[in-house]
Design an enzyme around this catalytic site. Structure first.
Site, PDB file in Angstrom:
ATOM      1  N   ASP A  75      -6.442  -1.038 -16.715  1.00  0.00           N
ATOM      2  CA  ASP A  75      -6.714  -0.328 -15.456  1.00  0.00           C
ATOM      3  C   ASP A  75      -5.905   0.961 -15.374  1.00  0.00           C
ATOM      4  OD1 ASP A  75      -4.674  -2.463 -15.296  1.00  0.00           O
ATOM      5  OD2 ASP A  75      -4.230  -1.598 -13.349  1.00  0.00           O
ATOM      6  N   ASN A  76      -5.022   1.182 -16.332  1.00  0.00           N
ATOM      7  CA  ASN A  76      -4.245   2.422 -16.334  1.00  0.00           C
ATOM      8  C   ASN A  76      -4.673   3.346 -17.466  1.00  0.00           C
ATOM      9  OD1 ASN A  76      -2.762   1.767 -14.059  1.00  0.00           O
ATOM     10  ND2 ASN A  76      -1.118   0.791 -15.217  1.00  0.00           N
ATOM     11  N   GLY A 125       0.797  -1.225   0.000  1.00  0.00           N
ATOM     12  CA  GLY A 125       0.000   0.000   0.000  1.00  0.00           C
ATOM     13  C   GLY A 125       0.828   1.273   0.000  1.00  0.00           C
TER      14      GLY A 125
HETATM   15  P1  AMP Z   1      -0.161  -0.170 -11.471  1.00  0.00           P
HETATM   16  O1  AMP Z   1       0.005  -0.995 -12.719  1.00  0.00           O
HETATM   17  O2  AMP Z   1       1.115   0.256 -10.819  1.00  0.00           O
HETATM   18  O3  AMP Z   1      -1.041   1.000 -11.699  1.00  0.00           O
HETATM   19  O4  AMP Z   1      -0.855  -1.100 -10.370  1.00  0.00           O
HETATM   20  C1  AMP Z   1      -1.690  -2.184 -10.650  1.00  0.00           C
HETATM   21  C2  AMP Z   1      -2.469  -2.600  -9.427  1.00  0.00           C
HETATM   22  O5  AMP Z   1      -1.586  -2.981  -8.349  1.00  0.00           O
HETATM   23  C3  AMP Z   1      -3.380  -1.539  -8.843  1.00  0.00           C
HETATM   24  O6  AMP Z   1      -4.524  -2.172  -8.370  1.00  0.00           O
HETATM   25  C4  AMP Z   1      -2.556  -0.962  -7.717  1.00  0.00           C
HETATM   26  O7  AMP Z   1      -3.352  -0.357  -6.730  1.00  0.00           O
HETATM   27  C5  AMP Z   1      -1.861  -2.195  -7.199  1.00  0.00           C
HETATM   28  N1  AMP Z   1      -0.592  -1.887  -6.533  1.00  0.00           N
HETATM   29  C6  AMP Z   1       0.563  -1.481  -7.107  1.00  0.00           C
HETATM   30  N2  AMP Z   1       1.523  -1.312  -6.173  1.00  0.00           N
HETATM   31  C7  AMP Z   1       0.964  -1.601  -4.979  1.00  0.00           C
HETATM   32  C8  AMP Z   1       1.433  -1.631  -3.638  1.00  0.00           C
HETATM   33  N3  AMP Z   1       2.685  -1.303  -3.317  1.00  0.00           N
HETATM   34  N4  AMP Z   1       0.565  -2.003  -2.663  1.00  0.00           N
HETATM   35  C9  AMP Z   1      -0.703  -2.333  -2.967  1.00  0.00           C
HETATM   36  N5  AMP Z   1      -1.205  -2.345  -4.198  1.00  0.00           N
HETATM   37  C10 AMP Z   1      -0.387  -1.982  -5.211  1.00  0.00           C
HETATM   38 MG    MG Z   2      -2.592   1.839 -11.966  1.00  0.00          MG
END
Ligand code: AMP
Ligand code: MG
Length: 490
Positions: free
Chosen positions: A250-251, A123
């Protein structure tokens, strides 16, 4: 001191779409950077933003009545594979504010602690990642690419473990809307309550206000406009050499803003299949695949919206296909136009297409620094020596023959070469967030020294104006360097 209203209209949507969560209390929160000038431009009181009250709210140490942050739920196709349960795993929507520009902004924390959507993640966010996002989002704004804005970065006083221990930080960002393709994918697998329709109507009211909310075909109109915004966005990214790096569904924000600056980078030497992200082993999100990938994500969105297009499945699919087929022509039109402008040309149609082909063939062969190539081309029109351009290239020969074609077109332009050159300097930045510059700024920031960060930020906020103090930002990466560079701040 004016504290803004922290309304969250998102919480009027069905409860499956979010989970209320408070930020983790940070043991020792302290601002590292505040975007005072942008805060001012949207009428956010700087005195409040920099106050202990505000920092206490953001860092979870002050519980204010009515303050009800929430984590948004979403699904997502990550590198082509579907994950049903993603969501804000380390981020929180803390409120929506209406700026003095009459825009409603989502205020979002990133790195504020775990949520029900964290899966195995901690998180948290590192200071490096937060400052990288600040640099990139400021640069995107300066070069006119729609993106979330960073309002503030604060250290938490905690260390965060990645490959090694890093200073932890939280980013406060503002977005026109953080509803993503993945939010609709998630809504689509939830049962009942017309959840996709409610989300689509919410998005129309929030972001696509010229669509009549009573119109029967409003969801088709919504999709049409989303496709248009994405086509424009990706054309802009690519024209400036931007590589997002993780274009998972999701991005991709449906506001048409660039979101999530993880492994992103600006290309240095031109290489069409350039990838920067160490996690993108197959080059799925390479510079030259971004339009195709945007289209891929949009097709996932269309699948989630199908039931809203028409009751009859076949008709709905036909509508989706027709709308999706508008993506590439729009993207190509924008991209061609942007590149012609960068070259100082107003040619159109077959002539422009031919020039595009010749230009990208030359760039692939000569491998110049992409940003400086367009900039110095303008300088050459102002009378600078062509050796400026030659010095940017790994191979000079393809440049020379291309230059004579380009000069031929320039001679046919209706305005003077000085005017063309002036126009070019206004759209071709001289500064760009180069790998080494960012690395140096983030490394020093990790040791508590922000001079390099602030200096680089200043150049990136004014990227069209050449200044002596930034002379050492104009180096060219060695041919082949980019292959070793990876960028995955998290
Ligand atoms: P991202 O591709 O970095 O946008 O993240 C993809 C997913 O992983 C999203 O649901 C983020 O909230 C989750 N996520 C990424 N890094 C963390 C982290 N350090 N702790 C919790 N969730 C994460
Ligand atoms: Mg993301």
């Amino acid at each position: 001191m004016n504290k803004p209203e922290f309304d969250i209209t998102y919480s009027q949507l069905p409860a499956q779409l979010y989970a209320h969560t408070k930020p983790d209390p940070a043991p020792n929160a302290a601002y590292v950077w505040l975007n005072n000038s942008w805060a001012q431009s949207i009428g956010l009181d700087q005195a409040w933003l920099s106050s202990d009250d505000a920092l206490g709210m953001f860092s979870g140490t002050e519980d204010v009545e009515g303050y009800a942050p929430l984590a948004m739920a979403y699904s997502g196709h990550q590198f082509g594979h579907f994950s049903a349960q993603l969501g804000d795993g380390r981020a929180l929507l803390i409120g929506e504010i209406v700026g003095s520009d009459a825009t409603r902004y989502d205020l979002h924390l990133k790195g504020s602690g775990s949520t029900v959507y964290s899966r195995r993640g901690d998180g948290k966010s590192t200071l490096r990642a937060a400052l990288k996002e600040a640099l990139f989002s400021e640069y995107m704004a300066a070069i006119g690419i729609s993106a979330t804005r960073t309002l503030a970065v604060f250290e938490t006083g905690e260390m965060v473990m990645r490959e090694e221990a890093h200073k932890g930080a939280v980013l406060l960002r503002a977005a026109k809307s953080l509803i993503r393709v993945g939010t609709f994918e998630f809504a689509n697998i939830m049962k009942g309550e017309d959840i996709v329709k409610k989300l689509a109507d919410f998005l129309i009211v929030r972001e696509y206000t010229d669509i009549d909310i009573e119109a029967n075909d409003r969801h088709q109109q919504l999709f049409t406009q989303i496709v248009t915004r994405q086509a424009e966005l990706i054309a802009k990214w690519m024209s400036q050499g931007f590589i997002h790096g993780v274009m998972n569904s999701d991005n991709m924000a449906l506001s048409g803003e660039t979101i999530d600056f993880g492994p992103c980078a600006f290309m240095e030497r031109f290489k069409p299949n350039q990838v920067f992200s160490s996690i993108d082993k197959n080059g799925r999100y390479a510079w030259n695949r971004q339009a195709e990938m945007a289209m891929w994500n949009l097709s996932k969105l269309a699948q989630s919206l199908l039931d809203l297009f028409d009751e009859n499945q076949e008709t709905a699919i036909q509508i989706a296909e027709e709308e999706l087929n508008k993506f590439f022509p729009q993207f190509m039109t924008h991209f061609n136009q942007l590149i012609m402008h960068k070259l100082g040309l107003s040619i159109e149609g077959a002539q422009a297409e031919d020039m595009m082909n010749q230009t990208f063939a030359m760039l692939s062969a000569a491998k110049p620094d992409y940003t400086l190539f367009f900039r110095y081309l303008g300088d050459v029109l102002m009378g600078e020596d062509e050796s400026l351009l030659v010095a940017l290239c790994a191979d000079e020969q393809p440049l020379q023959s291309w230059l004579s074609v380009w000069r031929g077109h320039i001679e046919n332009e209706a305005i003077t070469t000085t005017e063309i050159a002036q126009n070019m300097q206004q759209i071709n930045p001289i500064y760009v967030p180069r790998f080494q510059l960012i690395e140096r700024a983030l490394e020093q920031a990790g040791n508590g020294e922000l001079t390099a960060f602030n200096h680089l930020l200043k150049a990136l906020q004014n990227p069209y104006i050449e200044a002596g103090e930034f002379a050492d930002y104009l180096f060219i990466a060695a041919d082949g360097d980019a292959d070793e560079q990876t960028f995955c701040e998290t």
